[in-house]
Write an enzyme that holds these catalytic residues in place. Structure first.
Site, short mmCIF file in Angstrom:
data_model
loop_
_atom_site.label_atom_id
_atom_site.label_comp_id
_atom_site.label_asym_id
_atom_site.label_seq_id
_atom_site.Cartn_x
_atom_site.Cartn_y
_atom_site.Cartn_z
N SER A 147 0.84 -1.21 0.00
CA SER A 147 0.00 0.00 0.00
C SER A 147 0.88 1.25 0.00
O SER A 147 2.08 1.17 0.29
CB SER A 147 -0.85 -0.03 1.28
OG SER A 147 -1.42 1.22 1.56
N TYR A 160 -3.63 -0.22 9.87
CA TYR A 160 -3.40 -0.56 8.46
C TYR A 160 -1.97 -0.23 8.05
O TYR A 160 -1.29 -1.04 7.40
CB TYR A 160 -4.41 0.22 7.61
CG TYR A 160 -4.44 -0.11 6.14
CD1 TYR A 160 -5.11 -1.24 5.67
CD2 TYR A 160 -3.84 0.73 5.20
CE1 TYR A 160 -5.15 -1.53 4.31
CE2 TYR A 160 -3.88 0.45 3.84
CZ TYR A 160 -4.55 -0.68 3.41
OH TYR A 160 -4.60 -0.97 2.05
P1 NAP Z 1 -11.89 -4.98 -1.17
O1 NAP Z 1 -12.64 -4.54 -2.37
O2 NAP Z 1 -12.42 -4.66 0.18
O3 NAP Z 1 -11.63 -6.58 -1.25
C1 NAP Z 1 -10.98 -7.25 -0.22
C2 NAP Z 1 -11.01 -8.74 -0.47
O4 NAP Z 1 -10.38 -9.42 0.62
C3 NAP Z 1 -12.39 -9.29 -0.58
O5 NAP Z 1 -12.43 -10.23 -1.64
C4 NAP Z 1 -12.63 -9.99 0.76
O6 NAP Z 1 -13.54 -11.04 0.58
C5 NAP Z 1 -11.22 -10.48 1.08
N1 NAP Z 1 -10.96 -10.73 2.49
C6 NAP Z 1 -10.99 -9.82 3.51
N2 NAP Z 1 -10.67 -10.42 4.66
C7 NAP Z 1 -10.42 -11.74 4.38
C8 NAP Z 1 -10.04 -12.86 5.14
N3 NAP Z 1 -9.85 -12.77 6.46
N4 NAP Z 1 -9.85 -14.05 4.51
C9 NAP Z 1 -10.06 -14.16 3.19
N5 NAP Z 1 -10.42 -13.13 2.40
C10 NAP Z 1 -10.62 -11.93 2.98
O7 NAP Z 1 -10.42 -4.41 -1.20
P2 NAP Z 1 -9.49 -3.95 -2.42
O8 NAP Z 1 -9.55 -2.49 -2.45
O9 NAP Z 1 -9.75 -4.76 -3.62
O10 NAP Z 1 -8.09 -4.33 -1.78
C11 NAP Z 1 -7.43 -5.55 -2.00
C12 NAP Z 1 -6.07 -5.48 -1.33
O11 NAP Z 1 -5.35 -4.35 -1.85
C13 NAP Z 1 -6.13 -5.28 0.18
O12 NAP Z 1 -5.06 -5.94 0.79
C14 NAP Z 1 -5.97 -3.78 0.31
O13 NAP Z 1 -5.50 -3.39 1.56
C15 NAP Z 1 -4.99 -3.51 -0.77
N6 NAP Z 1 -4.93 -2.13 -1.26
C16 NAP Z 1 -6.06 -1.50 -1.68
C17 NAP Z 1 -5.95 -0.20 -2.16
C18 NAP Z 1 -7.12 0.60 -2.65
O14 NAP Z 1 -6.96 1.81 -2.83
N7 NAP Z 1 -8.29 -0.01 -2.88
C19 NAP Z 1 -4.71 0.42 -2.22
C20 NAP Z 1 -3.60 -0.27 -1.76
C21 NAP Z 1 -3.73 -1.54 -1.29
P3 NAP Z 1 -14.62 -11.49 1.70
O15 NAP Z 1 -14.96 -10.27 2.50
O16 NAP Z 1 -15.72 -12.08 0.94
O17 NAP Z 1 -13.92 -12.51 2.50
C1 GCO Z 2 -7.00 5.23 3.26
C2 GCO Z 2 -7.06 4.26 2.13
C3 GCO Z 2 -5.72 3.66 1.79
C4 GCO Z 2 -5.78 2.88 0.52
C5 GCO Z 2 -4.53 2.30 0.02
C6 GCO Z 2 -3.50 3.32 -0.38
O1 GCO Z 2 -7.93 5.28 4.04
O2 GCO Z 2 -6.02 6.00 3.31
O3 GCO Z 2 -8.04 3.31 2.27
O4 GCO Z 2 -4.99 3.23 2.82
O5 GCO Z 2 -6.77 1.92 0.56
O6 GCO Z 2 -4.01 1.27 0.79
O7 GCO Z 2 -2.45 2.70 -1.02
#
Ligand code: NAP
Ligand code: GCO
Length: 266
Positions: A147, A160
């Protein structure tokens, strides 16, 4: 050199944790497009059924399983089932994750632990479960979804940031410990990506205007926009393929330039 072959994932088995929707689904789609067989897990049957239909609609024959990444027993069973159904896991994408936005002094230790448990201990448990098979087969790719918060902090995301900072170091440690066994462990650090996780930060205000955080992120991103899950497809294929065989312990930030930019004078 055959460049198509270098990036091809033909014959590989990939597990994308939390690959039911959001970033995980886009990465599953990307790896399948490059030739891999896809397995994913999530925690609820309804999300699993929907995801299977979504993969199917894209012409992808993905296998879905119910498993919580924080439960070592469930993850062990998950890997055994994938081995029986498809074969040994060649590519693990540690994508499952949650966020809780709570000011630190108001956050319970229980909430903090839950975030660290899913976002940091989960990737440890999943990597630990696949590494022995990867060592035996003589190759493996592990991609940890890190992240911006692996590098930066901000109000309300202490758990986080602690977990994602830890995940960056777990990435480097897996590289250090298993690089000699031809396992490459790298991270992808997405910028701000439009998914369910970030939906509250993009909600329209009562007067129809954009959320102040939404405006802040667009102004802080040289690309001038939020990322889409699709922005992570190419980087994921690169880090899963032979094209990255000498890339190890690296975090590839896919952030539209956020980390390079000091920001505009207000
Ligand atoms: P999201 O839409 O909330 O999806 C998260 C996924 O993780 C869902 O499929 C959820 O499925 C699964 N999950 C959560 N807890 C779990 C557990 N204990 N066991 C198994 N599966 C679990 O999130 P996203 O934005 O796609 O993010 C995906 C990853 O990228 C995360 O690690 C997030 O921190 C990271 N990320 C996101 C962003 C952003 O801006 N969106 C940026 C940087 C990093 P269920 O709830 O059905 O289990
Ligand atoms: C926040 C966001 C982030 C992003 C992501 C950034 O509240 O600042 O949710 O942390 O999801 O991980 O890279």
């Amino acid at each position: 050199m055959d460049m198509q072959k270098l990036f091809s994932l033909e014959g590989k088995i990939a597990l994308v944790t939390g690959g039911a929707y959001g970033i995980g689904f886009a990465i599953g789609e990307a790896l399948a497009g490059a030739g891999a067989k896809i397995a994913f897990n999530c925690r609820s049957q309804s999300n699993l059924d929907k995801a299977l239909a979504d993969y199917n609609a894209k012409g992808i024959d993905a296998r879905g399983y119910i498993a919580d990444v924080t439960d070592e027993g469930q993850v062990g069973e998950l890997i055994s089932k994938i081995e029986a159904d498809l074969g040994g896991v060649d590519i693990l994408v540690n994508n499952a994750g949650i966020i809780k936005r709570i000011p630190m002094t108001e956050m319970s230790a229980e909430d903090f632990r839950q975030v660290v448990d899913i976002d940091l201990v989960g990737p440890f448990i999943c990597a630990k479960a696949v590494i022995p098979g990867m060592v035996k087969r003589g190759h493996g790719k592990i991609i940890n979804i890190c992240s911006m918060m692996s590098e930066l902090g901000r109000e309300t995301v202490s758990a986080y940031a602690a977990a994602k900072g830890g995940l960056k170091m777990l990435t480097r440690n897996i590289c250090s410990e298993y690089g000699g066994a031809n396992i490459q462990c790298n991270g992808i650090g997405p910028g701000y990506i439009a998914t369910l996780q970030t939906a509250p930060l993009r909600e329209r205000q009562a007067d129809g205007s954009r959320h102040p955080f939404d405006q802040f992120i667009v102004s802080k991103t040289p690309a001038g926009r939020w990322g889409d899950p699709e922005d992570l497809m190419g980087p994921a294929v690169f880090l899963a393929s032979d094209a990255s065989d000498f890339v190890n312990g690296h975090i590839l930030y896919v952030d539209g330039g956020i980390l390079a930019y000091i920001g505009k004078q207000p």
